[in-house]
Design an enzyme around this catalytic site. Structure first.
Site, short mmCIF file in Angstrom:
data_model
loop_
_atom_site.label_atom_id
_atom_site.label_comp_id
_atom_site.label_asym_id
_atom_site.label_seq_id
_atom_site.Cartn_x
_atom_site.Cartn_y
_atom_site.Cartn_z
N HIS B 263 0.84 -1.21 0.00
CA HIS B 263 0.00 0.00 0.00
C HIS B 263 0.87 1.26 0.00
O HIS B 263 0.72 2.14 -0.85
CB HIS B 263 -0.90 -0.04 1.24
CG HIS B 263 -1.85 1.13 1.35
ND1 HIS B 263 -3.16 1.07 0.95
CD2 HIS B 263 -1.67 2.38 1.85
CE1 HIS B 263 -3.75 2.24 1.17
NE2 HIS B 263 -2.87 3.06 1.72
N GLU B 264 1.80 1.32 0.93
CA GLU B 264 2.66 2.51 1.03
C GLU B 264 3.57 2.63 -0.19
O GLU B 264 3.91 3.73 -0.62
CB GLU B 264 3.49 2.49 2.32
CG GLU B 264 2.68 2.42 3.63
CD GLU B 264 1.61 3.50 3.76
OE1 GLU B 264 1.74 4.57 3.14
OE2 GLU B 264 0.62 3.26 4.49
N HIS B 267 1.76 4.54 -2.77
CA HIS B 267 1.92 5.99 -2.53
C HIS B 267 3.30 6.46 -3.00
O HIS B 267 3.44 7.50 -3.64
CB HIS B 267 1.79 6.29 -1.03
CG HIS B 267 0.38 6.30 -0.51
ND1 HIS B 267 -0.60 7.09 -1.04
CD2 HIS B 267 -0.19 5.64 0.54
CE1 HIS B 267 -1.74 6.92 -0.36
NE2 HIS B 267 -1.52 6.04 0.61
N GLU B 293 -4.59 8.20 -2.75
CA GLU B 293 -5.11 6.94 -2.20
C GLU B 293 -5.38 5.95 -3.33
O GLU B 293 -5.23 4.74 -3.14
CB GLU B 293 -6.38 7.22 -1.38
CG GLU B 293 -6.85 6.07 -0.52
CD GLU B 293 -5.92 5.74 0.65
OE1 GLU B 293 -4.99 6.52 0.93
OE2 GLU B 293 -6.13 4.68 1.28
#
Lengths: 493, 493
Positions: B263-264, B267, B293
């Site tokens: 997830h990160e 980003h 997001e």
């Protein structure tokens, strides 16, 4: 006195400047300890913007008005001292036109870049031109600051690192040392036998780190306000509320890292002991580079490179490395080797001052135009022969070895040896005040020594001049005799 | 056009602002990943000073003059877009009086401090007063920004996180989802059998870290411009040239950390892909929170919580943990559990939007004074029953669970679900453009997907509005049907 006084406005402005400086401090730490290489360009821009914003805030016209007005407010004690330090910061920043600051910064970067290639190639000719340009600009700044501060150009440079430091005073104590050291060195070398056997590695990095952390704890480092990390060039950074020290590890040799950590812990203890109520004011900062270096060298050279400390450390080290038969005296002796060498940062306690005295003489001559850049290598080698009896085979091991000049830092070198002498003098006074100091160190009890330093050095921050601080703590000005006595006791007794 | 144009002056000012912002970014990272607790007070002061200096530089009178003048310079393309973003930043900053900013910051800190005690005690009464004060000040700011931006007060708050976002548009797509989800959830729960057996730990932290780093590399993370570290609350920080992502490890469960890292990394890839030539300008920044997001959720939910990805990951994971008999489908199924729960951050992909829709409704009502703070718990519980069919037993598991409102962040929540929908829509378009996407993911080849994102999202930064960006990349505005189709395909096919 209300919060509308000029002095109160100054406190508020200088607090903001301190916050900016602290932010830069952490960005520097991060750059050395954490940052991936690709972050360098942006990091440079961040630091340059913080520096230029800080400069603008310091030289803004209202600051000069507030300084004048506050100097009529009849301040006393810490506030008066704070105002004195504010004036000093302002003088250094406002004296030099922004354009010259910019030029110096660019010339320093260019020269350093050339030096990074010239050093491994041992090719001094490459740096002649960029160093000459940098020196011209440095002289220009020195002239301007000389007028603003009312001291000689070289002393104006020195004052940047050593507030109130004057070359005439330094020359006097250095001459004393220079007269003593060659004969003393010969005596030590004659007396010193074959190199004692040093313990053999490997010494696992994880164990070295564990030992470093425990040693920091013994010395009194507050881990709620600081950390130990790794970097290529060990340093003490961060801020008094969050001191970041670094070291590097070599699995063949644990002594270098251990004493490196102790050295940086000495710096860190000074920072952690600065008075909290003056945290963000100029008077609450460390006194100057020589006092700072005295705190690291006091811990490293005075307290810990001692027979007493090794009585505490030897069994502990043996246990943690899983060895047996390590004798305190034997370990102590292994760290006490004296040997003239070409490289300052590798020098022992006895020969180190010669490296500094040489640089102090040469940089004064360079600034005064008594020595040209082209003649620097010859002058260097001549000085090495005079002071240490050796001549570097090339300039990599000679006048190209240190970054300082090639980065524009003239006036910095003397603080190393001033620090060593100050350390000896402070430790001598502490020993008189703490009769069982050797017993304390043999037991790993640093609290009494730290308490004495807190009271006599750390807690006073920049309240007094370096000279006055030393007089209050030791009863006299800087005195080469005490350092000489220390060397005699350790190396020739 | 010379460097003396108003626009050129603006570029130079905004570059300085970006450097300050970046410095703050690293200080925030340091605070979460490295800083000892005792550094917190000073760090707060450093950050506050950087923020206030940045604010002063942005709202200085010359900036408004330059904006007006630059808007007459006939700029086009990236420069015109940059000017539009500068105007937007300036509007948000200059609209609100410094005094109100200060009050809001203090009220936010106070309310958050009360909330930190009220949440574990499940005692909503404690926060009623501080939250009411904070809401009053937030409404005051919303009113002021509403006039400056020409939108409703709630939309003015939303615009802070989602530039150009309008609640009417969001309400429309959320209504579509809210109509679909309860029935779909019932269908999924009915179809879903007993929980499949998940692999049992322990999963050593060092191995999890190794896997996380390798996964980042597979996804395309550039370690010359970023790092992985640990923190209590995982996040993506730093700057585009040096992205700092964090995770935390649980030796009983490797899935959470693994997908947290993915997830990160999503980003981070967005940040690393922003156009270098616009690095320090507003137009070169990420488009907004929903697009940001979307990039994390595209990697986590679309690309990696897929059968294709598990074909790549399962044998790799088994090998690194030293296990055997791990089946790709079995691992995939173990991560696909749907179950209504009270806590948003623990929610699965199907029930997550219900948490966001509830918050979106309630925060609009709070800002519009249609709901009083005292009535919030009842309204919360009613909404949970309507949307998910469950009622929290206490407010700790209900309206006290998230920090956002208690910290003053109103208008942020919708970006989570907008991001999930945007991720589905972008991935759908990428799949059409990259016919062998499943084959790529099965082989751990992320380069084609990353290339598509670089071209269609990352490289465009803030050149276009969110809506325009999505239209260019996918051919249409945000469309709930695509997200619904994704859920149907994954959970009910």
């Amino acid at each position: 006195m209300t919060s509308n006084t000029a002095y109160a406005r100054l406190e508020s402005r200088f607090a903001k400047l301190s916050h900016l400086d602290q932010a830069s401090g952490f960005l520097h730490w991060d750059m050395s300890a954490v940052m991936p290489e690709g972050g360098a360009e942006s990091r440079g821009e961040q630091l340059a913007s913080l520096a230029s914003l800080g400069h603008d805030l310091l030289v803004a016209p209202e600051v000069e008005e507030w300084l004048k007005a506050a100097e009529q407010e009849g301040l006393e004690g810490w506030k008066a001292a704070n105002l004195r330090e504010m004036r000093r910061d302002w003088l250094h920043a406002s004296a030099v036109p922004a354009e010259l600051v910019e030029k110096l910064s660019r010339a320093g970067s260019s020269c350093e870049m050339v030096w990074r290639k010239a050093r491994p190639a041992a090719d001094f000719r490459q740096v002649i031109e960029p160093l000459s340009i940098l020196l011209d600009l440095t002289r220009e700044m020195a002239e301007i600051k000389s007028q603003a501060l009312g001291v000689s150009p070289y002393d104006a440079l020195l004052d940047q690192y050593e507030p109130g430091g004057r070359s005439a005073d330094i020359a006097r104590v250095f001459a004393d040392l220079a007269g003593f050291l060659p004969g003393f060195l010969a005596e030590v070398l004659k007396k010193q036998g074959a190199a004692p056997a040093a313990p053999e590695g490997p010494f696992p990095q994880a164990v070295q780190k564990e030992i470093g952390l425990e040693m920091m704890k013994s010395l009194g480092f507050d881990f709620d306000h600081g950390r130990l990390d790794e970097s290529l060039h060990p340093f003490c950074g961060g801020t008094p509320d969050d001191v970041r020290i670094t070291t590097r590890y070599d699995e063949k040799d644990f002594i270098t890292s251990l004493f490196g950590v102790i050295h940086e812990t000495g710096h860190a203890l000074y920072e952690q002991g600065l008075p909290k109520q003056w945290r963000h004011q100029p008077v609450g900062k460390a006194r100057g580079m020589s006092v700072h270096e005295s705190q690291s060298l006091l811990m490293e050279m005075q307290a810990c490179r001692s027979r007493a400390f090794f009585r505490f450390a030897a069994p502990k080290l043996a246990r943690q490395f899983g060895r047996s038969g390590w004798d305190a005296d034997q370990l102590y002796n292994a760290t006490m080797r004296v040997e003239p060498g070409f490289i300052r940062v590798d020098a022992d306690e006895v020969t180190y001052p010669a490296h500094v005295i040489l640089r102090f003489r040469l940089e004064q001559a360079l600034i005064a135009r008594e020595l040209s850049v082209a003649d620097l290598p010859a002058a260097w080698n001549e000085g090495m022969e005079e002071l240490l009896g050796i001549v570097p085979p090339d300039d990599r091991l000679g006048c190209l070895q240190d970054i300082h000049w090639y980065d524009g830092a003239f006036g910095y070198f003397p603080t190393y040896t001033l620090g060593a002498m100050t350390a000896a003098q402070l430790f001598d006074a502490a020993r008189k005040a703490l009769p069982d100091l050797d017993g304390d160190l043999s037991a790993g009890r640093f609290a009494p020594l730290l308490g004495w330093l807190r009271e006599n050095v750390h807690g006073k921050a920049s309240r007094y001049s370096t000279d006055e601080l030393l007089r209050q703590a030791t009863g006299k000005p800087l005195d080469a005799e005490i350092f000489k006595a220390h060397l005699r006791a350790r190396y020739a007794s």
